[in-house]
Design a protein around this motif. Structure first.
Motif, short mmCIF file in Angstrom:
data_model
loop_
_atom_site.label_atom_id
_atom_site.label_comp_id
_atom_site.label_asym_id
_atom_site.label_seq_id
_atom_site.Cartn_x
_atom_site.Cartn_y
_atom_site.Cartn_z
N HIS A 8 -2.35 6.48 -2.61
CA HIS A 8 -2.84 5.24 -2.02
C HIS A 8 -2.77 4.10 -3.04
N VAL A 9 -3.26 4.40 -4.24
CA VAL A 9 -3.37 3.38 -5.28
C VAL A 9 -1.99 2.87 -5.69
N ALA A 10 -1.08 3.79 -5.98
CA ALA A 10 0.27 3.39 -6.39
C ALA A 10 0.99 2.62 -5.29
N ARG A 20 -11.50 3.87 5.09
CA ARG A 20 -11.27 2.89 6.17
C ARG A 20 -10.19 3.36 7.14
N GLY A 21 -9.82 4.64 7.00
CA GLY A 21 -8.86 5.23 7.93
C GLY A 21 -7.42 4.84 7.69
N ARG A 22 -7.09 4.37 6.49
CA ARG A 22 -5.73 3.90 6.19
C ARG A 22 -4.96 4.94 5.38
N SER A 23 -3.76 5.24 5.84
CA SER A 23 -2.88 6.13 5.09
C SER A 23 -2.10 5.31 4.06
N SER A 24 -1.34 6.00 3.23
CA SER A 24 -0.50 5.29 2.26
C SER A 24 0.52 4.41 2.97
N LEU A 25 1.05 4.91 4.08
CA LEU A 25 2.02 4.12 4.85
C LEU A 25 1.36 2.85 5.39
N ASP A 26 0.13 2.96 5.85
CA ASP A 26 -0.59 1.77 6.33
C ASP A 26 -0.70 0.73 5.22
N LEU A 27 -1.04 1.18 4.02
CA LEU A 27 -1.19 0.26 2.89
C LEU A 27 0.14 -0.37 2.51
N ALA A 28 1.21 0.41 2.57
CA ALA A 28 2.54 -0.13 2.26
C ALA A 28 2.91 -1.25 3.22
N GLU A 36 8.15 -2.91 1.50
CA GLU A 36 9.07 -2.31 2.47
C GLU A 36 9.79 -1.08 1.93
N ASP A 37 10.20 -1.10 0.66
CA ASP A 37 10.88 0.06 0.09
C ASP A 37 9.99 1.29 0.12
N ILE A 38 8.73 1.09 -0.23
CA ILE A 38 7.79 2.21 -0.24
C ILE A 38 7.52 2.69 1.18
N ALA A 39 7.38 1.75 2.11
CA ALA A 39 7.15 2.12 3.51
C ALA A 39 8.31 2.97 4.04
N ASP A 40 9.54 2.56 3.74
CA ASP A 40 10.71 3.33 4.17
C ASP A 40 10.70 4.73 3.56
N MET A 41 10.34 4.81 2.29
CA MET A 41 10.30 6.09 1.60
C MET A 41 9.26 7.02 2.24
N LEU A 42 8.09 6.48 2.55
CA LEU A 42 7.02 7.29 3.14
C LEU A 42 7.38 7.75 4.55
N ILE A 43 8.03 6.87 5.31
CA ILE A 43 8.46 7.24 6.67
C ILE A 43 9.47 8.38 6.61
#
Length: 273
Positions: A171-173, A198-206, A212-219
């Motif tokens: 989450h932090v990174a 607060r119910g947020r995943s790492s993808l939510d935070l990205a 965007e790069d991190i979101a794509d990676m997590l997806i």
């Protein structure tokens, strides 16, 4: 600013170094010696008063905290050498008022040599602060990949949740946008679906932080996990021990890794077909 961020800022702004005369005086504290990086004078002070090794200054730091906070490798080495061979012994996992150990201080500020010395002397890599954060949380918060690798190799839990925010190092990174750290944590099998208080995943935070790069990676990672688990189960059932042991800890594809990441076995690309 959250409580965790306030703590980080406090531990990245150490007190100004004290000016110490070359001659040792009984009026000069061991904390002043450490702040002035006078490692050669520390043994004489501790020989007179061994208990000073674990004394706390007004900021709540022991001499080892201060040395790790500032990255004073020689002072850390001397404190550990002397402190491990006297009575009382040095408290390597001593905590300040916020629960920070010397390892937290060294990891946050990226002092790799100090982190290595502490771990070599059996510092607790899973020690937590008052808010439940490990040294890995703070290394991830400032993009200290080298420190993260040493901590994880020494047994630091990748998915430890902070008791205050419920966030893991992933989450932090992610929230800070450190792609190289996210990449590494995924390689080490970090739980991508874990949510904070607060119910947020790492993808939510990205997505919230527009990384965007991190979101794509997590997806992509989430998409590959079911295939990866089935493949491991299949190899296990077939008795294919050699192939099973060759699989990485997590389904991160090689072409998604950055140059500073460890290589991943290329057979994992089969999972995306």
């Amino acid at each position: 600013m959250s409580m965790e961020e306030e703590e980080e800022n406090a531990h990245t702004l150490p007190p100004a170094p004290a000016t110490v005369s070359p001659s040792i005086s009984r009026k000069i504290s061991i904390h002043q010696l450490v702040e002035a990086d006078r490692a050669q004078n520390i043994p004489a002070v501790l020989q007179r008063t061994p208990a000073l090794i674990n004394s706390h200054n007004k900021e709540g730091y022991t001499p080892l905290h201060t040395a790790c906070l500032k990255g004073l490798e020689e002072c850390v080495q001397v404190l550990l050498q002397v402190g491990m061979n006297q009575s009382p012994k040095i408290e390597i996992n001593a905590k300040d008022s916020t629960g920070w150990s010397p390892l937290h201080c060294a990891s946050l500020n990226g002092h790799l040599a100090c982190v290595e010395l502490l771990i070599q002397n059996n510092a607790d890599v899973n020690a937590v602060t008052n808010n439940g954060s490990t040294a890995l949380h703070y290394a991830a918060s400032w993009g200290r990949l080298d420190c993260m690798k040493i901590l994880v190799d020494a047994g630091c839990k990748v998915d430890q949740r902070s008791t205050y925010s419920g966030q893991t190092p992933l989450h932090v990174a992610t929230s800070k946008g450190y792609t190289h750290c996210v990449n590494y944590l995924l390689q080490k099998g970090a739980n991508v679906i874990e949510v904070d208080t607060r119910g947020r995943s790492s993808l939510d935070l990205a997505k919230i932080e527009a990384h965007e790069d991190i979101a794509d990676m997590l997806i992509e990672y989430k998409r590959m996990v079911p295939w990866y688990r089935r493949w491991k189960a299949f190899l296990c059932c077939q008795g294919s021990g050699e192939l099973y042991s060759a699989l990485p800890a997590s389904p991160v594809k090689p072409d998604r890794l950055r140059r500073d990441s460890a290589p991943v076995h290329r057979d994992i690309s089969l999972l995306s077909t």
